[in-house]
Design an enzyme around this catalytic site. Structure first.
Site, mmCIF file in Angstrom:
data_model
loop_
_atom_site.group_PDB
_atom_site.id
_atom_site.type_symbol
_atom_site.label_atom_id
_atom_site.label_comp_id
_atom_site.label_asym_id
_atom_site.label_seq_id
_atom_site.Cartn_x
_atom_site.Cartn_y
_atom_site.Cartn_z
ATOM 1 N N GLU A 73 -15.252 21.977 -17.675
ATOM 2 C CA GLU A 73 -15.646 23.327 -17.289
ATOM 3 C C GLU A 73 -14.352 24.104 -17.088
ATOM 4 O O GLU A 73 -13.333 23.533 -16.681
ATOM 5 C CB GLU A 73 -16.494 23.331 -16.020
ATOM 6 C CG GLU A 73 -17.785 22.534 -16.115
ATOM 7 C CD GLU A 73 -18.677 22.939 -17.286
ATOM 8 O OE1 GLU A 73 -18.663 24.134 -17.662
ATOM 9 O OE2 GLU A 73 -19.369 22.067 -17.835
ATOM 10 N N HIS A 228 -23.826 23.346 -17.951
ATOM 11 C CA HIS A 228 -22.473 23.809 -17.644
ATOM 12 C C HIS A 228 -21.959 23.211 -16.349
ATOM 13 O O HIS A 228 -21.183 23.835 -15.623
ATOM 14 C CB HIS A 228 -22.414 25.339 -17.583
ATOM 15 C CG HIS A 228 -22.811 26.000 -18.860
ATOM 16 N ND1 HIS A 228 -22.029 25.935 -20.004
ATOM 17 C CD2 HIS A 228 -23.928 26.700 -19.200
ATOM 18 C CE1 HIS A 228 -22.643 26.582 -20.977
ATOM 19 N NE2 HIS A 228 -23.790 27.044 -20.527
#
Length: 236
Positions: A73, A228
């Site tokens: 990320e 995510h």
């Protein structure tokens, strides 16, 4: 073999298809074998692999001892900020014989160019400012990765391992780009990987435009965890 690796330095054994990653917590495991083994076998047969794939459903031996599932990320915003910086660095060590998770590496990373996370980034990733403040720099995290790789026996020349990513962005764009910006070397083990989207496309005959969500839908799998989120250790 048909090369599904990004680099030409190694070839991807197509019977690896049973494994993938879902936010590093959901891997696309036996479903590809149990539900789609015949599809894969037919496609492999059409490329000349023939009867050697007949035992697909019993999960044949893998070329690699370990698959290292990775999903970064990074800092982000709309419009996009530059340079982006890795803020979550997770790796899942998957045994290529048993398909069991043997070890995990997980660290948050302190961004330095844009140290303040944007509301968009927090909304997208679930990572809040307190998770990255005071965390190690990317250089320090890469040193820890190398120590972990050594501890897990992954640097032994007799042990074959390879990273697995959902797309090429993590290891083709993000890591080398940030390392170049910071003047850091990129370890050789980060320079080849299996792109799960290419594996899925070969097995299923369609490109997953929406990445993991399309692959889950195509394989009739329920999503587990937060999209995510590298390893879903933070709140959903």
């Amino acid at each position: 073999m048909i090369a599904l690796l990004h680099t030409g330095a190694a070839k991807f054994p197509l019977h690896f298809l049973p494994r993938a990653r879902q936010a590093v917590c959901l891997l696309l495991p036996a479903a590809l074998l149990k539900g789609y083994g015949s599809i894969i076998s037919r496609k492999l047969a059409s490329h000349g692999f023939g009867a050697s794939m007949a035992a697909m459903s019993s999960f044949p031996p893998q070329r690699y001892h370990y698959f290292l599932v990775l999903d970064f990320e990074a800092t982000c915003d709309k419009p996009q900020i530059h340079p982006q910086e890795i803020i979550e660095f997770p790796i899942l060590k998957l045994n290529g014989r048993t398909m069991e998770i043997e070890s995990t590496f997980h660290m948050y990373v302190q961004p330095v160019v844009h140290p303040q996370l944007t509301p968009f980034c927090t909304e997208l990733t679930g990572i809040i400012q307190g998770m990255v403040d005071g965390q190690p720099s990317l250089q320090q995290v890469l040193e820890r990765v190398d120590e972990w790789m050594a501890k897990e026996g992954l640097l032994d020349p007799s042990v074959k391992s390879i990273f697995v990513t959902c797309g090429d962005w993590d290891l083709k764009v993000m890591l080398p780009g940030q390392c170049q910006y910071l003047g850091l070397p990129v370890a050789d083990y980060f320079k080849q990987w299996i792109n799960l989207k290419k594996a899925y496309s070969f097995a299923m005959g369609s490109w997953p435009k929406n990445g993991l969500l399309d692959m889950n839908k195509g394989l009739n799998l329920q999503h587990i965890g937060r999209p995510h989120s590298g390893i879903a250790l933070h709140p959903v």
